[in-house]
Write a protein that holds these residues in place. Structure first.
Motif, short mmCIF file in Angstrom:
data_model
loop_
_atom_site.label_atom_id
_atom_site.label_comp_id
_atom_site.label_asym_id
_atom_site.label_seq_id
_atom_site.Cartn_x
_atom_site.Cartn_y
_atom_site.Cartn_z
N VAL A 110 14.23 -45.41 -37.73
CA VAL A 110 15.46 -45.53 -38.51
C VAL A 110 16.39 -46.47 -37.76
CG1 VAL A 110 17.48 -44.36 -39.44
CG2 VAL A 110 15.26 -43.23 -39.50
N ALA A 111 16.91 -47.48 -38.45
CA ALA A 111 17.85 -48.43 -37.85
C ALA A 111 19.16 -48.38 -38.62
CB ALA A 111 17.27 -49.84 -37.86
N ARG A 112 20.24 -48.08 -37.94
CA ARG A 112 21.55 -47.99 -38.58
C ARG A 112 22.23 -49.36 -38.63
NH1 ARG A 112 23.91 -42.88 -38.77
NH2 ARG A 112 25.55 -43.98 -39.93
N ASP A 113 23.06 -49.55 -39.64
CA ASP A 113 23.77 -50.83 -39.83
C ASP A 113 25.11 -50.82 -39.10
OD1 ASP A 113 21.69 -51.41 -41.52
OD2 ASP A 113 22.77 -50.90 -43.34
N PHE A 114 25.09 -50.66 -37.80
CA PHE A 114 26.34 -50.71 -37.05
C PHE A 114 26.55 -52.14 -36.57
CE2 PHE A 114 22.93 -49.58 -34.22
CZ PHE A 114 23.11 -50.41 -33.13
N LYS A 115 27.81 -52.54 -36.48
CA LYS A 115 28.13 -53.95 -36.27
C LYS A 115 27.67 -54.47 -34.91
CE LYS A 115 32.88 -53.00 -34.74
NZ LYS A 115 34.30 -53.27 -35.02
N GLU A 116 27.61 -53.60 -33.90
CA GLU A 116 27.22 -54.07 -32.58
C GLU A 116 25.76 -54.53 -32.52
OE1 GLU A 116 28.95 -51.41 -33.14
OE2 GLU A 116 30.84 -51.65 -32.03
N LEU A 261 23.76 -45.51 -47.15
CA LEU A 261 23.57 -44.69 -45.95
C LEU A 261 23.73 -45.48 -44.66
CD1 LEU A 261 20.46 -42.65 -47.14
CD2 LEU A 261 22.78 -41.78 -46.88
N ASP A 262 24.07 -46.77 -44.78
CA ASP A 262 24.17 -47.65 -43.61
C ASP A 262 22.88 -47.68 -42.82
OD1 ASP A 262 26.76 -48.57 -44.02
OD2 ASP A 262 27.66 -46.86 -42.98
N ALA A 263 21.76 -47.77 -43.53
CA ALA A 263 20.45 -47.80 -42.88
C ALA A 263 19.57 -48.88 -43.47
CB ALA A 263 19.78 -46.44 -42.98
N ALA A 264 20.16 -49.93 -44.03
CA ALA A 264 19.37 -51.00 -44.65
C ALA A 264 18.51 -51.73 -43.63
CB ALA A 264 20.28 -51.99 -45.37
N GLN A 265 18.89 -51.70 -42.35
CA GLN A 265 18.09 -52.34 -41.31
C GLN A 265 16.70 -51.71 -41.20
OE1 GLN A 265 19.29 -54.80 -38.51
NE2 GLN A 265 20.29 -55.36 -40.42
N SER A 266 16.56 -50.49 -41.68
CA SER A 266 15.26 -49.82 -41.63
C SER A 266 14.23 -50.49 -42.53
CB SER A 266 15.41 -48.35 -42.04
OG SER A 266 16.36 -47.69 -41.24
N TYR A 288 13.93 -42.07 -34.65
CA TYR A 288 13.90 -41.54 -36.01
C TYR A 288 15.14 -40.71 -36.34
CZ TYR A 288 12.63 -37.24 -33.59
OH TYR A 288 12.63 -36.16 -32.75
N GLN A 289 16.05 -40.48 -35.37
CA GLN A 289 17.21 -39.63 -35.61
C GLN A 289 18.29 -40.42 -36.33
OE1 GLN A 289 15.96 -40.24 -32.53
NE2 GLN A 289 15.60 -38.34 -31.42
N HIS A 296 23.97 -43.76 -29.98
CA HIS A 296 23.05 -44.15 -28.91
C HIS A 296 22.94 -45.66 -28.81
CE1 HIS A 296 19.43 -44.35 -26.44
NE2 HIS A 296 18.91 -45.15 -27.36
N ASN A 297 22.77 -46.33 -29.94
CA ASN A 297 22.57 -47.77 -29.91
C ASN A 297 23.85 -48.54 -29.65
OD1 ASN A 297 19.70 -48.83 -30.72
ND2 ASN A 297 20.01 -46.88 -31.76
#
Length: 324
Positions: A110-116, A261-266, A288-289, A296-297
Motif C-alpha cells: 500500500v502506498a499513500r499519496d502524501f506530498k513528501e 483514500l489517498d492511496a492512488a500510488q498503490s 501493507y499497513q 512511517h514514510n
C-alpha cells in the motif's frame, strides 16, 4: 477494445511507447516536480497536478504491462511450458539483479499519496538528472524496460499457470479459488515477517538475501494469485453484457476510490527497490499497513531523501552498486 484490436503488434507497440515514455519522463523529472511543487509549498498547484500525475502514471503503468503481456499470450499461448518458461525467465532475472521485491503488489503493498513522497522514488542506482543527465536516462530506462518487463514475465507466467492448472473448465470457480488461496498466502506472509526478520538480522551477504527472498516469494504469490482471482471475477459480476461499460465502471470506481483514500500510488508501478537495501531485518516487513504507512514514510523520506541540488551521486552510486 479501441487501441487497434485487429492488429496486435500495432496495439502492443503503442502501449509500449506510452508505457515507457511516461514513466521515463516522470523518473528523470522527479526532483524537479518535488522541488517546484513540494519544497516551494505550492499547495493549490500541487493538489491539482498530483491528481493528474497519479492518473497519467497509472494509465501508463497499465500500458507498460499490457504491451508485453498481450504479445506473450499471442506468441506463446497457454500451456505449462509457456507458464514455466515465463516464470523461470522472470524469476531468474529479478533474483540475479536483486530486484525480486518489486514483484509484490496489493494486498501486501500500500502506498499513500502524501506530498513528501509522491514524486520521489528510488531507481536502480539513484542517479539524478542535474548531476549526470545521460546516466540518469540509462538508469531510468534500465528500471522501466529491464526490471519492469521481468516483472511482467513473472506475473504473466503465474497467471498462465493458474489458467491451465486451476479448474480451467470453470473460470468462475477457478477465480474464486484464486481469491481464497491468494488471501491465505498473503496472511501467511504477514505472519512470516517476524521470524524472517529475526533470521535476516543474524544473516549476512547472500544468505541474508536468500532469507528475505523466501518471504518475498510468499508475498509475490499472494499478490498475483489474488489479482488473478479478482481479474476474472469482475467482468462476470459487473455489467457482463456490456464490456465497455463494465470496464469504464471498474476503472473509474477503482481509481476514484483509491484517490479518495489517498492511496492512488498503490496502482502505479514506479521505481526500483533492491533486495535487502535496508539494514538488518527491516526489509522483511511488508508495506501493507494503510493507517500506519503515512507517518512511517513521512519520517523515512525526510531522513533519507535529498533533493538533487544537495545529493552526491558518486557516493550514492557506489553505495547502490555495493548492494547490487
Amino acid at each position: 477494445m479501441f487501441l487497434f484490436p485487429d492488429n496486435i503488434y500495432v496495439s502492443a507497440g503503442i502501449s509500449c511507447v506510452i508505457g515507457v515514455f511516461v514513466p521515463f519522463i516522470f523518473t528523470v523529472s522527479r526532483d524537479c516536480f518535488h522541488k517546484q511543487l513540494v519544497l516551494k509549498r505550492r499547495r493549490g498547484l500541487y493538489r491539482v497536478f498530483s491528481r493528474f500525475y497519479n492518473l497519467i502514471f497509472a494509465c501508463a503503468s497499465v500500458c507498460h504491462w499490457r504491451s508485453l503481456w498481450i504479445l506473450l499470450d499471442y506468441w506463446l499461448g497457454f500451456s505449462y511450458s509457456s507458464a514455466f518458461g515465463c516464470i523461470s525467465f522472470g524469476l531468474i532475472g529479478l533474483t540475479s539483479l536483486k530486484c525480486l521485491r518489486n514483484s509484490v503488489f496489493s494486498p501486501l503493498y500500500v502506498a499513500r499519496d502524501f506530498k513528501e513522497g509522491i514524486f520521489v522514488f528510488h531507481t536502480m542506482f539513484d542517479i539524478h538528472a542535474r548531476n549526470d543527465l545521460k546516466v540518469c536516462f540509462c538508469d531510468a530506462i534500465f528500471g522501466i524496460v529491464i526490471v519492469g518487463y521481468l516483472i511482467v514475465f513473472l506475473w504473466r507466467g503465474t497467471f498462465c499457470l493458474l489458467d491451465v492448472a486451476l479448474l480451467p473448465e470453470n473460470l468462475e470457480v477457478s477465480a474464486r479459488f484464486s481469491v481464497v488461496i491468494g488471501y491465505s498466502i498473503s496472511v501467511s506472509a504477514i505472519f512470516l515477517q517476524w521470524p524472517i526478520s529475526s533470521l535476516a538480522e543474524i544473516s549476512k551477504g547472500g544468505r541474508r538475501i536468500m532469507v528475505l527472498n523466501c518471504l518475498t516469494l510468499f508475498a509475490y504469490a499472494g499478490s498475483v494469485i489474488t489479482w488473478r482471482g479478482f481479474w476474472n471475477i469482475y467482468p462476470s459480476a459487473i455489467l457482463p453484457d456490456d464490456p465497455l461499460k463494465s470496464n469504464l465502471v471498474m476503472a473509474i470506481t477503482g481509481f476514484g476510490s483509491l484517490s479518495f483514500l489517498d492511496a492512488a500510488q498503490s496502482a502505479i508501478t514506479k521505481g526500483v527497490y533492491t533486495d535487502g537495501m535496508e539494514p538488518g531485518g527491516e526489509p522483511a516487513f511488508l508495506a501493507y499497513q494503510y493507517l500506519d504507512f503515512q507517518e512511517h514514510n513521512k519520517k523515512e523520506d525526510k531522513s533519507n531523501y535529498k533533493p538533487c541540488s544537495s545529493i552526491d551521486d558518486d557516493e550514492v552510486l557506489i553505495e547502490r552498486l555495493s548492494v547490487v
